[in-house]
Write a protein that holds these residues in place. Sequence first.
Motif, PDB file in Angstrom:
ATOM      1  N   TYR A  33      12.707   0.686  -6.513  1.00 26.07           N
ATOM      2  CA  TYR A  33      11.667   0.207  -6.832  1.00 26.07           C
ATOM      3  C   TYR A  33      10.446   1.516  -6.328  1.00 26.07           C
ATOM      4  N   VAL A  34      10.647   2.203  -5.542  1.00 28.82           N
ATOM      5  CA  VAL A  34       9.892   3.376  -5.387  1.00 28.82           C
ATOM      6  C   VAL A  34      10.045   4.311  -6.380  1.00 28.82           C
ATOM      7  N   GLU A  35      11.340   4.306  -7.020  1.00 24.86           N
ATOM      8  CA  GLU A  35      11.624   5.353  -8.351  1.00 24.86           C
ATOM      9  C   GLU A  35      11.379   4.793  -9.523  1.00 24.86           C
ATOM     10  N   ASN A  36      10.572   3.667  -9.728  1.00 25.86           N
ATOM     11  CA  ASN A  36      10.259   3.214 -10.943  1.00 25.86           C
ATOM     12  C   ASN A  36      11.564   2.713 -11.510  1.00 25.86           C
ATOM     13  N   ASN A  37      12.525   2.253 -10.961  1.00 24.57           N
ATOM     14  CA  ASN A  37      13.683   1.574 -11.534  1.00 24.57           C
ATOM     15  C   ASN A  37      14.559   2.582 -12.220  1.00 24.57           C
ATOM     16  N   ARG A  38      14.474   3.815 -11.762  1.00 21.78           N
ATOM     17  CA  ARG A  38      15.157   4.829 -12.503  1.00 21.78           C
ATOM     18  C   ARG A  38      16.762   4.806 -12.100  1.00 21.78           C
ATOM     19  N   LEU A  39      17.121   4.120 -11.077  1.00 14.22           N
ATOM     20  CA  LEU A  39      18.565   3.806 -10.617  1.00 14.22           C
ATOM     21  C   LEU A  39      19.216   2.954 -11.567  1.00 14.22           C
ATOM     22  N   ASP A  40      18.566   2.222 -12.340  1.00  7.43           N
ATOM     23  CA  ASP A  40      19.232   1.248 -13.117  1.00  7.43           C
ATOM     24  C   ASP A  40      19.891   1.751 -14.402  1.00  7.43           C
ATOM     25  N   ARG A  41      19.458   3.075 -14.641  1.00  4.45           N
ATOM     26  CA  ARG A  41      20.289   3.794 -15.691  1.00  4.45           C
ATOM     27  C   ARG A  41      21.838   3.750 -15.307  1.00  4.45           C
ATOM     28  N   TYR A  42      22.115   3.764 -14.063  1.00  3.83           N
ATOM     29  CA  TYR A  42      23.431   4.152 -13.609  1.00  3.83           C
ATOM     30  C   TYR A  42      24.294   2.652 -13.688  1.00  3.83           C
ATOM     31  N   GLY A  43      23.669   1.716 -14.445  1.00  6.15           N
ATOM     32  CA  GLY A  43      24.640   0.582 -14.621  1.00  6.15           C
ATOM     33  C   GLY A  43      25.656   0.799 -15.685  1.00  6.15           C
ATOM     34  N   ILE A  44      26.461  -0.308 -16.011  1.00 10.79           N
ATOM     35  CA  ILE A  44      27.618  -0.376 -17.230  1.00 10.79           C
ATOM     36  C   ILE A  44      26.738  -0.450 -18.498  1.00 10.79           C
ATOM     37  N   VAL A  45      26.859   0.797 -19.375  1.00 10.75           N
ATOM     38  CA  VAL A  45      26.430   0.686 -20.632  1.00 10.75           C
ATOM     39  C   VAL A  45      27.741   0.525 -21.665  1.00 10.75           C
ATOM     40  N   ALA A  46      27.587  -0.654 -22.172  1.00  9.04           N
ATOM     41  CA  ALA A  46      28.809  -1.373 -22.842  1.00  9.04           C
ATOM     42  C   ALA A  46      29.255  -0.386 -24.204  1.00  9.04           C
ATOM     43  N   HIS A  47      30.532  -0.079 -24.096  1.00 16.03           N
ATOM     44  CA  HIS A  47      30.966   0.684 -25.376  1.00 16.03           C
ATOM     45  C   HIS A  47      30.815   2.021 -25.232  1.00 16.03           C
ATOM     46  N   GLU A  48      30.142   2.355 -24.262  1.00 16.11           N
ATOM     47  CA  GLU A  48      29.814   3.899 -24.558  1.00 16.11           C
ATOM     48  C   GLU A  48      30.436   4.698 -23.170  1.00 16.11           C
ATOM     49  N   PRO A  49      31.287   5.830 -23.765  1.00 15.86           N
ATOM     50  CA  PRO A  49      32.082   6.331 -22.571  1.00 15.86           C
ATOM     51  C   PRO A  49      31.270   6.977 -21.250  1.00 15.86           C
ATOM     52  N   ASP A  50      29.979   7.402 -21.818  1.00 11.81           N
ATOM     53  CA  ASP A  50      29.077   7.842 -20.515  1.00 11.81           C
ATOM     54  C   ASP A  50      28.848   6.640 -19.553  1.00 11.81           C
ATOM     55  N   GLY A  51      28.928   5.443 -19.996  1.00 15.11           N
ATOM     56  CA  GLY A  51      28.749   4.234 -19.356  1.00 15.11           C
ATOM     57  C   GLY A  51      29.798   3.792 -18.261  1.00 15.11           C
ATOM     58  N   LEU A  52      30.852   4.374 -18.498  1.00 17.03           N
ATOM     59  CA  LEU A  52      31.888   4.086 -17.758  1.00 17.03           C
ATOM     60  C   LEU A  52      31.818   3.948 -15.892  1.00 17.03           C
ATOM     61  N   PRO A  53      31.349   5.188 -15.782  1.00 18.88           N
ATOM     62  CA  PRO A  53      30.953   5.262 -14.248  1.00 18.88           C
ATOM     63  C   PRO A  53      30.129   4.166 -13.628  1.00 18.88           C
ATOM     64  N   GLY A  54      29.195   3.552 -14.446  1.00 24.99           N
ATOM     65  CA  GLY A  54      28.589   2.488 -14.052  1.00 24.99           C
ATOM     66  C   GLY A  54      29.174   1.374 -13.471  1.00 24.99           C
ATOM     67  N   ILE A  55      30.528   1.327 -13.864  1.00 21.32           N
ATOM     68  CA  ILE A  55      31.439   0.265 -13.226  1.00 21.32           C
ATOM     69  C   ILE A  55      31.493   0.310 -11.744  1.00 21.32           C
ATOM     70  N   LEU A  56      31.611   1.512 -11.182  1.00 15.36           N
ATOM     71  CA  LEU A  56      31.376   1.410  -9.749  1.00 15.36           C
ATOM     72  C   LEU A  56      30.097   1.381  -9.312  1.00 15.36           C
ATOM     73  N   PHE A  57      28.971   1.599 -10.105  1.00 14.07           N
ATOM     74  CA  PHE A  57      27.670   1.626  -9.515  1.00 14.07           C
ATOM     75  C   PHE A  57      26.995   0.256  -9.692  1.00 14.07           C
ATOM     76  N   ALA A  58      27.290  -0.172 -10.771  1.00 11.14           N
ATOM     77  CA  ALA A  58      26.510  -1.543 -11.189  1.00 11.14           C
ATOM     78  C   ALA A  58      26.266  -2.716 -10.161  1.00 11.14           C
ATOM     79  N   PRO A  59      27.415  -2.943  -9.436  1.00 13.85           N
ATOM     80  CA  PRO A  59      27.387  -4.017  -8.380  1.00 13.85           C
ATOM     81  C   PRO A  59      26.197  -4.003  -7.313  1.00 13.85           C
ATOM     82  N   PHE A  60      25.976  -2.388  -6.987  1.00  9.82           N
ATOM     83  CA  PHE A  60      24.986  -2.264  -6.037  1.00  9.82           C
ATOM     84  C   PHE A  60      23.535  -2.144  -6.537  1.00  9.82           C
ATOM     85  N   LEU A  61      23.427  -2.266  -7.894  1.00  6.81           N
ATOM     86  CA  LEU A  61      21.899  -2.229  -8.541  1.00  6.81           C
ATOM     87  C   LEU A  61      21.563  -3.625  -9.101  1.00  6.81           C
TER      88      LEU A  61
END
Length: 206
Positions: free
Chosen positions: A48-76
């Motif tokens: 919230y303080v960072e204007n929702n900038r952390l949300d971009r680390y979620g899972i982005v479907a079909h994008e190889p760069d979105g794979l790390p979001g698998i580990l981060f998404a549950p905490f966002l």
Amino acid sequence: MSVSEPGLPPSGRSMRERASKLLTGALGSAILMIVLVSAMWAIEILDYVENNRLDRYGIVAHEPDGLPGILFAPFLHAGFAHLMANSVPLLILGFVAAIRGIGRFLAASLIVILVSGMGVWLTSPPDTLTIGASGLVFGYFGFVVARGLFDRRALDIVLGVVVAVLYYSILWGALPTQPGVSWQGHLFGLIGGVIAAWLLRRRRAY
């Protein structure tokens, strides 16, 4: 050297030991879930303080760069209302899932996160961003219910039945009925919980 307690039959000692072990497990699981959910709230406050900038680390479907979001998404989460909706069932179902052993619980959590996350990444519409702990909620539900079926121990069966009766209605969330909600995360979280219960089942000696 073993020491016996006078006046207490072996069956009584065994029952007391099991009760003590269960109490210790319950205390440990309660502390673990409080810490986990508190960490999620701390992350959401930071987001919230960072204007929702952390949300971009979620899972982005079909994008190889979105794979790390698998580990981060549950905490966002997409705001405090989203986190609040997940917090109570996460605390309750996580507590029940962890009560039989922290090690098994952590292994089950990892399996659920990976299965749910990969399911979301593979089946969500392209470029869809998915965040939230609801995959874990469904995973713990599936894990607790299936654990009773696979382990076939009295306590696990009772816990599984109670959870199934109290939370069976969440199964509707695994169907594509509500726009903007990742039913894929729910469905694959549920599947991950059942897989975890099978892989981590207590082996019986024959």
